[in-house]
Structure formats: C-alpha cells, structure tokens
Design an enzyme around this catalytic site. Sequence first.
Site, PDB file in Angstrom:
ATOM      1  N   SER A 164      27.953 -63.302  35.647  1.00 22.42           N
ATOM      2  CA  SER A 164      27.585 -61.896  35.540  1.00 22.42           C
ATOM      3  C   SER A 164      26.543 -61.579  36.608  1.00 22.42           C
ATOM      4  O   SER A 164      26.784 -61.806  37.791  1.00 22.42           O
ATOM      5  CB  SER A 164      27.076 -61.593  34.128  1.00 22.42           C
ATOM      6  OG  SER A 164      26.861 -60.214  33.956  1.00 22.42           O
ATOM      7  N   ASP A 193      38.250 -58.631  31.648  1.00 23.11           N
ATOM      8  CA  ASP A 193      36.908 -58.130  31.942  1.00 23.11           C
ATOM      9  C   ASP A 193      36.995 -56.720  32.516  1.00 23.11           C
ATOM     10  O   ASP A 193      37.627 -56.497  33.550  1.00 23.11           O
ATOM     11  CB  ASP A 193      36.230 -59.065  32.955  1.00 23.11           C
ATOM     12  CG  ASP A 193      34.758 -58.772  33.168  1.00 23.11           C
ATOM     13  OD1 ASP A 193      34.302 -57.670  32.810  1.00 23.11           O
ATOM     14  OD2 ASP A 193      34.062 -59.660  33.706  1.00 23.11           O
ATOM     15  N   HIS A 223      34.184 -59.544  29.484  1.00 24.77           N
ATOM     16  CA  HIS A 223      33.101 -60.041  30.323  1.00 24.77           C
ATOM     17  C   HIS A 223      32.351 -61.190  29.663  1.00 24.77           C
ATOM     18  O   HIS A 223      31.850 -62.095  30.346  1.00 24.77           O
ATOM     19  CB  HIS A 223      32.137 -58.893  30.632  1.00 24.77           C
ATOM     20  CG  HIS A 223      31.083 -59.245  31.628  1.00 24.77           C
ATOM     21  ND1 HIS A 223      31.379 -59.616  32.922  1.00 24.77           N
ATOM     22  CD2 HIS A 223      29.715 -59.298  31.522  1.00 24.77           C
ATOM     23  CE1 HIS A 223      30.257 -59.868  33.584  1.00 24.77           C
ATOM     24  NE2 HIS A 223      29.240 -59.699  32.745  1.00 24.77           N
ATOM     25  N   ASP A 224      32.264 -61.188  28.340  1.00 21.41           N
ATOM     26  CA  ASP A 224      31.528 -62.231  27.627  1.00 21.41           C
ATOM     27  C   ASP A 224      32.245 -63.577  27.601  1.00 21.41           C
ATOM     28  O   ASP A 224      31.736 -64.535  27.004  1.00 21.41           O
ATOM     29  CB  ASP A 224      31.247 -61.788  26.184  1.00 21.41           C
ATOM     30  CG  ASP A 224      29.977 -60.954  26.071  1.00 21.41           C
ATOM     31  OD1 ASP A 224      29.307 -60.766  27.106  1.00 21.41           O
ATOM     32  OD2 ASP A 224      29.668 -60.492  24.956  1.00 21.41           O
ATOM     33  N   ARG A 251      22.161 -50.459  24.379  1.00 17.81           N
ATOM     34  CA  ARG A 251      22.837 -51.721  24.064  1.00 17.81           C
ATOM     35  C   ARG A 251      24.246 -51.474  23.534  1.00 17.81           C
ATOM     36  O   ARG A 251      25.171 -52.237  23.825  1.00 17.81           O
ATOM     37  CB  ARG A 251      22.028 -52.511  23.041  1.00 17.81           C
ATOM     38  CG  ARG A 251      22.577 -53.902  22.775  1.00 17.81           C
ATOM     39  CD  ARG A 251      22.580 -54.750  24.030  1.00 17.81           C
ATOM     40  NE  ARG A 251      22.907 -56.145  23.742  1.00 17.81           N
ATOM     41  CZ  ARG A 251      22.841 -57.122  24.625  1.00 17.81           C
ATOM     42  NH1 ARG A 251      22.454 -56.859  25.865  1.00 17.81           N
ATOM     43  NH2 ARG A 251      23.149 -58.353  24.302  1.00 17.81           N
TER      44      ARG A 251
END
Length: 492
Positions: free
Chosen positions: A203, A436, A473-474, A273
């Site tokens: 990232s 992603d 993405h995680d 968040r």
Amino acid sequence: MTRDIHQQTPRPGGIALRQQESLESSNPPLSFPCLDAVESRTETLQKRSSQAGPEPSYTTGSHLTFHSHEPLLTDWGGVLSEFDIAYEAWGTLNKDRSNAILLHTGLSASSHAHSTPDNPKPGWWEKFIGPNKPVDTNKYFVICTNVIGGCYGSTGPSTIDPANGERYATRFPILTMEDMVRAQFRLLDHLGIERLYASVGSSMGGMQSLAAGTLFPDRVGRIASISGCARSHPYSIAMRHTQRQVLMMDPNWRRGFYYDSGIPPHTGMKLAREIATVTYRSGPEWEARFGRRRADSSRPPALCPDFLIETYLDHAGEKWCLEYDANSLLYVSKAMDLFDLGAEHRTKINALRAKNHSRLERIGGAATEDFSNSDSCSLTLPDKPYQEQEDSAQTMTSPENEPNIQSRPHGPPADLVAGMKALCDTPTLVLGVASDILFPAWQQREIAETLKRTGNRDVTHVELGEEKSLFGHDTFLLDLEGVGGAVKDFLG
C-alpha cells in the site's frame, strides 16, 4: 459487547420534547441511535478531559526510538530541527550488516509489525514475519518504523515543537513519501547499515519501497512493492480528499489545534475511516459476507446503520476514531496524494530543495521566519472552477491523449520511465490484486512495464486474480499464501 442498533437512548430534554411536540403528527419521529452514540462519546470525552488529560494515547505499546539531532529539510520547504523515529526490529543483524530488510507500513500502521518480548500484542503482519515465514527472521534482520508525520512514536503534528514548546498541529510541514524515506535512512545510518538486502512495503509502503530505491539506488539491494503505485492516480486522490474533508469539517478539528480542547474530532475521524474501509475491501467479498441482509429484519428500516454492511462500516469507524491522530491522517494521506516518481515532478522538487537548502543553516530562526506570502502555506481554489467540456468523452479516448483506462496500449509514460531509471539494475517484485479498487492491478502493471522499459531485466510481476483473492486492497494483510508465498520466493 453488542448494542441494539435500533435501541432508543433518551437524550436529556431534546428527543423527549420533540416526541411530545409530534403527538398530532401522522407518524412518530424516527430515532437516531447512531447520533446518540456520537453525543454520548462527546460527553465521555469531555468528562475524561477534565480528569485525565484531553486526548487519547496514540500508541501500540513498547518500541525503540531513534532521535536525530540533525535537521531534516522536507521536499516542500519545511524544516524539522530534530525528530524521532519509532521502530521495532526482529532477527539478528549479521557481521557484515548485509541482511537487513526495511519494512514500510501502510497509512495508519505503527512500527508494530510483529510481536516482541516487550510488546507481545500481535502485529499487523504477524503471520508474515518470523522463523521460516515469508520474511524469515532466521535469515534477515527486519526493521519497521512508524513514519514521520505519524502518531505512534515518530515525530508528527501531535509532537512538541522544540522551537516554541507547543504542539506542531497544523504548523507541521507538508510531507512526501521521500521525506519519510530520508528519515528512515537516518535510522539506518545510526544502525550502521550501509546497504539494505531489501526494501519491502505494501500500500503506502509499496510507494515508499520504490521511493527508497529511487533515492538511494546504491543502498537498496532489491525491492518488493505490493499493492502500491509509481504515482498517485485521481481515484485514490479523490477518496483521500473526501476523507480529509469530512474530518476537517468536524467542528472539533479546530483547524488542527484541538489537542488542548478536550475533544478530538472523533466524528470526522469515524466518517473518514468508514469511507476508507469502502476502498479497502471488494464488492464481491461483501456480497458473499453481507449480501442485502439487514441486522434485524423483524424491525422497520432505519436511517441509522440498518443493513449488515452498514453496521460493519459503523463498527470500523467506531473502533478506529480514537486510535489515530486526526492531523496525522491529514498529513500522511496528503503525502500519498503527492507521490509521483515521474522525472518532471522529481526535477521540480529537486530544484525546490536546492532553493530551500539555506533554511538548514538558520534553524534557530525558522520558527519566526515570515511565511505569510509563501505559496506553500496557502491553500486556495482556482479562480475558475473546473467544468465538464462537451467533448470530454471524446478527449478521454482520443489517440493523442493518454487513455484513463485499464488497458494502456502505448505503454508507460516516457516521463515515468525517465523518473524510475535509477531502478534499472534493482531486482524488483511487483504484486497486485485484481479485486483491489484503491490501487487497481493496472497500476502495478504500470510499475512492472515501466521498470522493464528502464532496462531492468529482473522484474517479477505477480497478479492475484479474483479466483485467488476477493479481499481487495487488504489482501496484503490477509493472504499468507498468495502474498506471503510471492514475497518468500522473491527474497529467497
């Protein structure tokens, strides 16, 4: 502990009064437990600030600290007269100090990538680091830092400015990925590590790993860039802009000077968040996990979190809103936006650094220097706002313009190839994930293609398709087989 998302929490006076006023209405007023929760947290913070200090403790436990007495000139002209770098390390540095791996973090991560005797809490890459694991501590000495600008022990906006004894707050200088990397290499100098075995990051860390190799090509043996990019693109910039805007609109943000107010901008942080979490995972994964299920289908719909996906996002925001400093989020995310390894950008920044180098020689007066007319300190909107053009659709696909689509038939831009020329001899792993949406797989393909255009013949490009990972993405945090296996093979 679970809470009823439809539970009506009476508020003093307000809600009861509105209910009485609406007795003759056709329908009763809706309840808003999500807003009640925000108000309750504000009240709790107000009480706590009068008893135990005004702000939460941004820390994840014990870590090592390197203090640099030498000033750091940042790319955009700011100066840190001195600074701290929080770091942790695993494994053993060999005699010739040639087995060190610098592990770069994502936006909000601390230096705690793996548990230590002083801090046994599992780290954010716990399963990836250790004996015989992808980053093998039997072979390598692994170092992970909290970046400058952060809030987990490294110097950032919440730090005391030695010039005036007050928090930097938004007097902290604008940062870049390269500034963070230069600070990290000060730590390497302190440890006597002249050359890294590898620079590894995911990232934002994937940006830093490339920046490290570009800034210090003679000091980086190899690079692993996972779910990163060579330059930030509009979609990710837009998402981070939105997060910053909701945070800055929180009245408790106070233009960054909230540290002594008693209440940090927790509402803005929660919403920021939630927006970020939407970009971290993938639609297919959420389809499988949540579908269109509601938290309690026996109750009528609500405007507060109602669907399972809404309760998931609400929980993610609640969990994080007091764990990270708001100003750090602003500064670190902006540094991500500014990232660009293109030659034109680097030439401009290098010229700016040369122009501002004299500031290092007058550190004592930096705090009182007049920046009132400096462009770098004024945020203004253009006189004429951007407007859609009638031929904008045609322009996007016109052959003479670079296409903003996943397929780039003409290859990477020449400017990017020129900017990354320093990496032409550095073995590099580039890993992307098809699911992603924050750093799409075409951005990792761009990195790999660019490196090959520089003449680099040792580029390993891995792309995990949706059949292998739906975590978006995680994935870099979760996929020990796909991500960890590729890293282990590359480092070995």
